[in-house]
Write a protein that holds these residues in place. Structure first.
Motif, short mmCIF file in Angstrom:
data_model
loop_
_atom_site.label_atom_id
_atom_site.label_comp_id
_atom_site.label_asym_id
_atom_site.label_seq_id
_atom_site.Cartn_x
_atom_site.Cartn_y
_atom_site.Cartn_z
N LEU A 115 0.81 -1.22 0.00
CA LEU A 115 0.00 0.00 0.00
C LEU A 115 0.84 1.27 0.00
N PRO A 116 1.91 1.37 0.82
CA PRO A 116 2.73 2.59 0.77
C PRO A 116 3.33 2.86 -0.61
N GLN A 117 3.80 1.80 -1.29
CA GLN A 117 4.36 2.01 -2.63
C GLN A 117 3.29 2.47 -3.59
N ALA A 118 2.10 1.85 -3.52
CA ALA A 118 1.01 2.24 -4.42
C ALA A 118 0.59 3.68 -4.18
N ALA A 119 0.45 4.06 -2.90
CA ALA A 119 0.03 5.42 -2.58
C ALA A 119 1.08 6.44 -3.00
N ALA A 120 2.35 6.11 -2.75
CA ALA A 120 3.42 7.04 -3.12
C ALA A 120 3.49 7.23 -4.62
N ASN A 121 3.21 6.19 -5.39
CA ASN A 121 3.27 6.30 -6.84
C ASN A 121 2.20 7.25 -7.38
N LEU A 122 1.12 7.45 -6.65
CA LEU A 122 0.09 8.38 -7.10
C LEU A 122 0.58 9.83 -7.08
N THR A 123 1.66 10.09 -6.35
CA THR A 123 2.16 11.46 -6.25
C THR A 123 3.06 11.85 -7.42
N MET A 124 3.62 10.89 -8.11
CA MET A 124 4.57 11.08 -9.20
C MET A 124 5.96 11.48 -8.71
N VAL A 125 6.15 11.67 -7.41
CA VAL A 125 7.46 12.06 -6.88
C VAL A 125 8.04 10.95 -6.02
N GLN A 126 7.60 9.71 -6.24
CA GLN A 126 8.06 8.60 -5.41
C GLN A 126 9.56 8.42 -5.45
N ARG A 127 10.18 8.74 -6.56
CA ARG A 127 11.64 8.56 -6.66
C ARG A 127 12.39 9.49 -5.71
N ALA A 128 11.81 10.64 -5.41
CA ALA A 128 12.45 11.56 -4.48
C ALA A 128 12.57 10.95 -3.09
N PHE A 129 11.72 9.97 -2.78
CA PHE A 129 11.71 9.33 -1.46
C PHE A 129 12.30 7.92 -1.51
N GLY A 130 12.91 7.57 -2.65
CA GLY A 130 13.53 6.26 -2.77
C GLY A 130 12.55 5.12 -2.90
N ILE A 131 11.31 5.40 -3.31
CA ILE A 131 10.27 4.39 -3.46
C ILE A 131 10.25 3.95 -4.92
N PRO A 132 10.25 2.66 -5.20
CA PRO A 132 10.31 2.18 -6.59
C PRO A 132 9.10 2.59 -7.40
N ASP A 133 9.31 2.79 -8.69
CA ASP A 133 8.21 3.07 -9.61
C ASP A 133 7.36 1.82 -9.79
N LEU A 134 6.05 2.02 -9.86
CA LEU A 134 5.16 0.90 -10.12
C LEU A 134 5.35 0.37 -11.54
N GLU A 135 5.66 1.26 -12.46
CA GLU A 135 5.97 0.91 -13.83
C GLU A 135 7.34 1.48 -14.17
N ALA A 136 8.14 0.72 -14.89
CA ALA A 136 9.49 1.17 -15.22
C ALA A 136 9.48 2.46 -16.03
N VAL A 137 8.43 2.67 -16.85
CA VAL A 137 8.41 3.85 -17.71
C VAL A 137 8.22 5.15 -16.93
N TYR A 138 7.86 5.05 -15.66
CA TYR A 138 7.62 6.27 -14.88
C TYR A 138 8.88 7.09 -14.65
N TRP A 139 10.05 6.51 -14.90
CA TRP A 139 11.29 7.27 -14.69
C TRP A 139 11.32 8.52 -15.55
N THR A 140 10.72 8.45 -16.72
CA THR A 140 10.74 9.63 -17.60
C THR A 140 9.88 10.74 -17.05
N LEU A 141 8.81 10.39 -16.32
CA LEU A 141 7.95 11.42 -15.72
C LEU A 141 8.70 12.17 -14.62
N TRP A 142 9.57 11.49 -13.92
CA TRP A 142 10.39 12.15 -12.90
C TRP A 142 11.30 13.19 -13.57
N SER A 143 11.85 12.86 -14.73
CA SER A 143 12.65 13.83 -15.47
C SER A 143 11.79 15.00 -15.95
N GLU A 144 10.63 14.68 -16.51
CA GLU A 144 9.72 15.72 -17.00
C GLU A 144 9.30 16.65 -15.87
#
Length: 370
Positions: A115-144
């Motif tokens: 649940l914490p990973q799923a909830a954090a992924n809804l914010t789009m800033v999960q990488r800032a907190f060291g939480i893995p992306d639910l989908e690998a492609v989300y890394w580009t959104l962190w750059s955007e």
């Protein structure tokens, strides 16, 4: 004399082509076992071609630099923030929920998601907190997202030609310096690996307003060189880590130069005035297609390939992903995106007016409601 504002139909087509290239890369180039065996063994000879679809991400970033500067020009920070949030989040939230539905309901146990990973992924800033992306492609959104923050700062300072020129020259160089000196925090804030791509797209937009400027052409050339030297090399390493393909320096230089070249052709030539509706329609599906294709597409491949040929399986997987993208666009993006944008814009402007009202009637604010 400034060029007529681009209608973006051809850019929309490029975006869809880039998303399609990334989709094919993930389906038939990346080494996974959705085909029943390692991709390189299941599809010999195909991987060596489709692996280069990965550079569709770099094309996305160049287009993004162009479009974000174009949409930000003439807007204030509140309008810019509202427009970006309305554009990014509805489809993103839908994609997170669709992925959770796949992992929890369709193929439970396939991947551990708490649940914490799923909830954090809804914010789009999960990488800032060291939480893995639910989908690998989300890394580009962190750059955007980090690019949008930097663009928002530039909007707050005030968009002028001179400031944007300085930005597209100094930003990638500062990012490179941060990387070389080991300043990890600064390199992260400056989106160092991808800064030349975004900055080059911004330079291309300025060139639509003044195509004869030698300063702008030199700034673009600097960004292209830095993008090839830095972003191209990093993307080549990603390809080598996920496939059996080794990308030579000459190849990644050509790939990055082509990313800039096709955007330049689409925006600095008569193609900028093309207004084909079907390209615009395809462009509207690009973002949701990019978000939903990875896990759902591989599940379709796993489910279908024992019964169909490889080509038919790929076609079915792509069709299912396009259908999902269409549903997300029609049921989520179109109704919710404009509403979210208007609500945020209205609320941000109300906050900006509050100090004026309090200053005008300080005693009224202190009187409790009866």
């Amino acid at each position: 004399m400034p060029l007529q504002k681009p209608r973006l139909a051809v850019l929309d087509g490029l975006r869809f082509a880039a998303a399609s290239a990334v989709l094919v890369y993930h389906f038939v180039a990346v080494n996974h076992h959705a085909w029943g065996e390692r991709t390189s063994e299941s599809l010999p000879g195909v991987q060596g071609v489709t692996a280069y679809g990965s550079f569709g991400v770099q094309l996305f970033f160049v287009v993004s630099g162009f479009v974000i500067l174009m949409t930000a020009w003439g807007r204030d920070v509140r309008a810019f923030v509202a427009s970006r949030a309305g554009r990014l989040f509805p489809a993103y939230w839908a994609s997170v929920l669709l992925t959770l539905a796949l992992l929890v309901l369709v193929v439970p146990g396939r991947r551990d998601v708490d649940l914490p990973q799923a909830a954090a992924n809804l914010t789009m800033v999960q990488r800032a907190f060291g939480i893995p992306d639910l989908e690998a492609v989300y890394w580009t959104l962190w750059s955007e997202l980090r690019f949008y923050v930097l663009a928002g700062v530039l909007v707050a300072v005030g968009l002028t030609r001179a400031r944007v020129v300085a930005f597209v020259v100094l930003w990638p160089v500062a990012g490179a310096i941060a990387t070389q000196t080991g300043s990890e925090l600064l390199a992260t804030v400056l989106v160092a690996p991808d800064a030349p791509l975004f900055a080059g797209g911004m330079a291309l937009y300025l060139l639509t307003r003044d195509r004869r400027s030698p300063v702008l052409w030199l700034a673009l050339a600097l960004d292209v060189v830095l993008a090839a030297a830095v972003s191209g090399r990093i993307q080549a390493a990603r390809i080598e880590n996920s496939t059996d393909v080794v990308v030579s320096p000459a190849t990644w230089w050509v790939a990055i130069v082509l990313c800039f070249a096709v955007v330049a052709v689409a925006t600095l030539t008569p193609l900028a005035r093309v207004s084909w509706g079907w390209l615009t329609a395809l462009g509207a599906l690009t973002y949701p297609l990019y978000l939903v294709h990875s896990s759902w597409g591989r599940w379709v491949i796993e489910s279908v390939h024992p019964y169909l040929s490889r080509a038919a399986t790929l076609a079915v997987a792509a069709a299912v992903c396009v259908l999902l993208a269409w549903v997300v666009h029609r049921a989520v993006e179109r109704p919710l995106g404009p509403r979210l944008r208007r609500a945020l814009d209205r609320d941000l402007r109300r906050d900006a007016r509050e100090p004026d009202r309090r200053a005008a009637a300080p005693h009224d604010e202190a009187v409790p409601a009866r």
